[in-house]
Design a protein around this motif. Structure first.
Motif, PDB file in Angstrom:
ATOM      1  N   SER A 144     -46.662  68.850  39.308  1.00  0.00           N
ATOM      2  CA  SER A 144     -47.289  69.702  38.294  1.00  0.00           C
ATOM      3  C   SER A 144     -46.251  70.426  37.451  1.00  0.00           C
ATOM      4  O   SER A 144     -46.600  71.120  36.500  1.00  0.00           O
ATOM      5  CB  SER A 144     -48.221  70.720  38.959  1.00  0.00           C
ATOM      6  N   ILE A 145     -44.978  70.248  37.814  1.00  0.00           N
ATOM      7  CA  ILE A 145     -43.866  70.824  37.051  1.00  0.00           C
ATOM      8  C   ILE A 145     -42.809  69.747  36.862  1.00  0.00           C
ATOM      9  O   ILE A 145     -42.479  69.023  37.801  1.00  0.00           O
ATOM     10  CB  ILE A 145     -43.235  72.021  37.790  1.00  0.00           C
ATOM     11  N   ALA A 146     -42.297  69.626  35.651  1.00  0.00           N
ATOM     12  CA  ALA A 146     -41.169  68.733  35.363  1.00  0.00           C
ATOM     13  C   ALA A 146     -40.100  69.552  34.655  1.00  0.00           C
ATOM     14  O   ALA A 146     -40.366  70.184  33.630  1.00  0.00           O
ATOM     15  CB  ALA A 146     -41.607  67.560  34.503  1.00  0.00           C
ATOM     16  N   GLN A 147     -38.919  69.575  35.226  1.00  0.00           N
ATOM     17  CA  GLN A 147     -37.805  70.292  34.619  1.00  0.00           C
ATOM     18  C   GLN A 147     -36.862  69.310  33.930  1.00  0.00           C
ATOM     19  O   GLN A 147     -36.622  68.214  34.445  1.00  0.00           O
ATOM     20  CB  GLN A 147     -37.010  71.061  35.678  1.00  0.00           C
ATOM     21  N   ILE A 148     -36.331  69.719  32.777  1.00  0.00           N
ATOM     22  CA  ILE A 148     -35.300  68.924  32.117  1.00  0.00           C
ATOM     23  C   ILE A 148     -34.160  69.831  31.700  1.00  0.00           C
ATOM     24  O   ILE A 148     -34.358  71.011  31.427  1.00  0.00           O
ATOM     25  CB  ILE A 148     -35.837  68.160  30.884  1.00  0.00           C
ATOM     26  N   ASN A 149     -32.971  69.256  31.667  1.00  0.00           N
ATOM     27  CA  ASN A 149     -31.773  69.976  31.235  1.00  0.00           C
ATOM     28  C   ASN A 149     -31.469  69.564  29.803  1.00  0.00           C
ATOM     29  O   ASN A 149     -31.043  68.441  29.554  1.00  0.00           O
ATOM     30  CB  ASN A 149     -30.608  69.634  32.167  1.00  0.00           C
ATOM     31  N   LEU A 150     -31.721  70.462  28.865  1.00  0.00           N
ATOM     32  CA  LEU A 150     -31.503  70.113  27.458  1.00  0.00           C
ATOM     33  C   LEU A 150     -30.030  69.884  27.144  1.00  0.00           C
ATOM     34  O   LEU A 150     -29.700  69.211  26.182  1.00  0.00           O
ATOM     35  CB  LEU A 150     -32.070  71.212  26.549  1.00  0.00           C
ATOM     36  N   ALA A 151     -29.139  70.433  27.982  1.00  0.00           N
ATOM     37  CA  ALA A 151     -27.720  70.175  27.763  1.00  0.00           C
ATOM     38  C   ALA A 151     -27.387  68.717  28.019  1.00  0.00           C
ATOM     39  O   ALA A 151     -26.399  68.198  27.508  1.00  0.00           O
ATOM     40  CB  ALA A 151     -26.878  71.064  28.682  1.00  0.00           C
ATOM     41  N   ALA A 152     -28.219  68.036  28.822  1.00  0.00           N
ATOM     42  CA  ALA A 152     -27.963  66.636  29.154  1.00  0.00           C
ATOM     43  C   ALA A 152     -28.599  65.675  28.158  1.00  0.00           C
ATOM     44  O   ALA A 152     -28.145  64.548  28.013  1.00  0.00           O
ATOM     45  CB  ALA A 152     -28.480  66.328  30.557  1.00  0.00           C
ATOM     46  N   CYS A 153     -29.674  66.113  27.496  1.00  0.00           N
ATOM     47  CA  CYS A 153     -30.354  65.168  26.598  1.00  0.00           C
ATOM     48  C   CYS A 153     -30.586  65.747  25.198  1.00  0.00           C
ATOM     49  O   CYS A 153     -31.207  65.094  24.366  1.00  0.00           O
ATOM     50  CB  CYS A 153     -31.692  64.715  27.188  1.00  0.00           C
ATOM     51  N   CYS A 154     -30.099  66.940  24.939  1.00  0.00           N
ATOM     52  CA  CYS A 154     -30.056  67.566  23.610  1.00  0.00           C
ATOM     53  C   CYS A 154     -31.420  68.029  23.091  1.00  0.00           C
ATOM     54  O   CYS A 154     -31.532  69.135  22.605  1.00  0.00           O
ATOM     55  CB  CYS A 154     -29.416  66.631  22.583  1.00  0.00           C
ATOM     56  N   VAL A 155     -32.415  67.188  23.118  1.00  0.00           N
ATOM     57  CA  VAL A 155     -33.763  67.582  22.700  1.00  0.00           C
ATOM     58  C   VAL A 155     -34.758  67.060  23.726  1.00  0.00           C
ATOM     59  O   VAL A 155     -34.441  66.174  24.523  1.00  0.00           O
ATOM     60  CB  VAL A 155     -34.130  67.013  21.302  1.00  0.00           C
ATOM     61  N   VAL A 156     -35.972  67.629  23.704  1.00  0.00           N
ATOM     62  CA  VAL A 156     -36.998  67.142  24.630  1.00  0.00           C
ATOM     63  C   VAL A 156     -37.409  65.728  24.219  1.00  0.00           C
ATOM     64  O   VAL A 156     -37.832  65.510  23.081  1.00  0.00           O
ATOM     65  CB  VAL A 156     -38.236  68.054  24.602  1.00  0.00           C
ATOM     66  N   PRO A 157     -37.274  64.742  25.096  1.00  0.00           N
ATOM     67  CA  PRO A 157     -37.678  63.371  24.751  1.00  0.00           C
ATOM     68  C   PRO A 157     -39.162  63.320  24.406  1.00  0.00           C
ATOM     69  O   PRO A 157     -39.997  63.753  25.206  1.00  0.00           O
ATOM     70  CB  PRO A 157     -37.376  62.576  26.026  1.00  0.00           C
ATOM     71  N   PRO A 158     -39.529  62.813  23.246  1.00  0.00           N
ATOM     72  CA  PRO A 158     -40.938  62.789  22.827  1.00  0.00           C
ATOM     73  C   PRO A 158     -41.849  62.061  23.816  1.00  0.00           C
ATOM     74  O   PRO A 158     -42.970  62.507  24.061  1.00  0.00           O
ATOM     75  CB  PRO A 158     -40.880  62.057  21.481  1.00  0.00           C
ATOM     76  N   GLN A 159     -41.368  60.944  24.391  1.00  0.00           N
ATOM     77  CA  GLN A 159     -42.187  60.195  25.342  1.00  0.00           C
ATOM     78  C   GLN A 159     -42.484  61.025  26.586  1.00  0.00           C
ATOM     79  O   GLN A 159     -43.599  61.034  27.097  1.00  0.00           O
ATOM     80  CB  GLN A 159     -41.471  58.894  25.734  1.00  0.00           C
ATOM     81  N   LEU A 160     -41.481  61.759  27.048  1.00  0.00           N
ATOM     82  CA  LEU A 160     -41.663  62.609  28.225  1.00  0.00           C
ATOM     83  C   LEU A 160     -42.608  63.759  27.908  1.00  0.00           C
ATOM     84  O   LEU A 160     -43.497  64.091  28.709  1.00  0.00           O
ATOM     85  CB  LEU A 160     -40.309  63.152  28.689  1.00  0.00           C
TER      86      LEU A 160
END
Length: 284
Positions: free
Chosen positions: A203-219
């Motif tokens: 129910s929670i998904a964390q992402i590191n924007l330093a690793a991928c720069c922007v939130v991936p649209p598909q994700l």
């Protein structure tokens, strides 16, 4: 000093509530690895040692007020969240990490638990995990990673192993011991595969924007469709890398797992307690 504390055994280090340590409070806003490093140093500096049979030690901090802070308010009035960092596939390690959270906090359930499983421990430019790019490589690498998450690159059967780890966490959730389960840093395809295979969905998904720069649209789209809360974080893939262990005079140890917990007072949103638990395995 450390040789006296560790005595060539595998150890578990529990920092207790680091918010009550003035020298650590003064360093707010540190990078996660730097914060953990200072917390470990401080704990080693005022350590209590308990023997754990058959050949293990528990190192805790003297004058620790963690349990007092947890019990200061009724359990229904506080929110306890935790994140477990695991860089190798090991169901016993994950079980131990979860059980030590319950034991350390003296509670019967956690409100949420996020698993950060990075089986390769690979470095990603810009995420603070270490590794130095060759001159001129950094900009190109960041450009390639715009809107892209690369998880578990070069690791065989990473998703299959993650499903096994997730199944273990599902049992805790099914028993009412964990409220929400979350996962860190998966790409959209891996998250979908985990979601489809699970009975207790993330129910929670964390992402590191330093690793991928922007939130991936598909994700982002997948999380919206499946009511998954998408959050950002600043944790590196490897929270306690080899160079930090060497710096701490722990060259003969490896990090088996690391947990970070936070206790919030719900009605005020105040952080009442925070700490780390680290398993250090003797490697030679």
């Amino acid at each position: 000093m450390l040789s006296h504390l560790l005595k060539d055994t595998s150890v578990i280090v529990s920092t207790g509530n680091v918010l009550n340590v003035s020298e650590l409070r003064k360093k707010a806003g540190q990078k996660p690895t730097d914060e953990l490093t200072d917390c470990l140093r401080s704990t080693f500096g005022e350590a209590d040692v308990t023997e754990l049979p058959p050949n293990r030690r528990l190192i805790t901090r003297r004058n620790n007020d963690l349990l007092e802070k947890v019990k200061e308010h009724p359990r229904a009035d506080i929110k306890i969240g935790a994140k477990i960092f695991l860089n190798r596939f090991s169901e016993p390690a994950l079980t131990e990490a979860v059980e030590k959270l319950f034991e350390t906090l003296n509670v019967s359930y956690l409100d949420n638990l996020i698993l950060a499983y990075h089986p390769t421990g690979a470095s990603v430019v810009g995420n603070g995990t270490g590794g130095t790019p060759e001159p001129g490589e950094e900009e190109e690498e960041q450009e390639v990673k715009e809107g892209v998450i690369e998880w578990a690159v070069g690791s065989d059967n990473a998703v299959g192993n993650l499903k096994k780890l997730w199944s273990l966490l599902e049992r805790y959730a099914g028993d009412g011991k964990i409220g929400q389960l979350g996962i860190a840093d998966l790409d959209a395809d891996s998250l979908k595969e985990l979601y489809d295979a699970s009975t207790v969905h993330p129910s929670i998904a964390q992402i590191n924007l330093a690793a991928c720069c922007v939130v991936p649209p598909q994700l982002q789209a997948y999380c919206n469709q499946n009511e998954i809360q998408l959050l950002t974080h600043s944790d590196p893939q490897e929270l306690l890398p080899r160079e930090v262990l060497d710096e701490l005079d722990l060259a003969s140890y490896g990090a088996g797992w690391t947990s970070r917990y936070q206790v919030h007072i719900k009605c005020r949103g105040v952080l009442a307690a925070k700490g780390f638990i680290v398993s250090l395995d003797r490697s030679n």
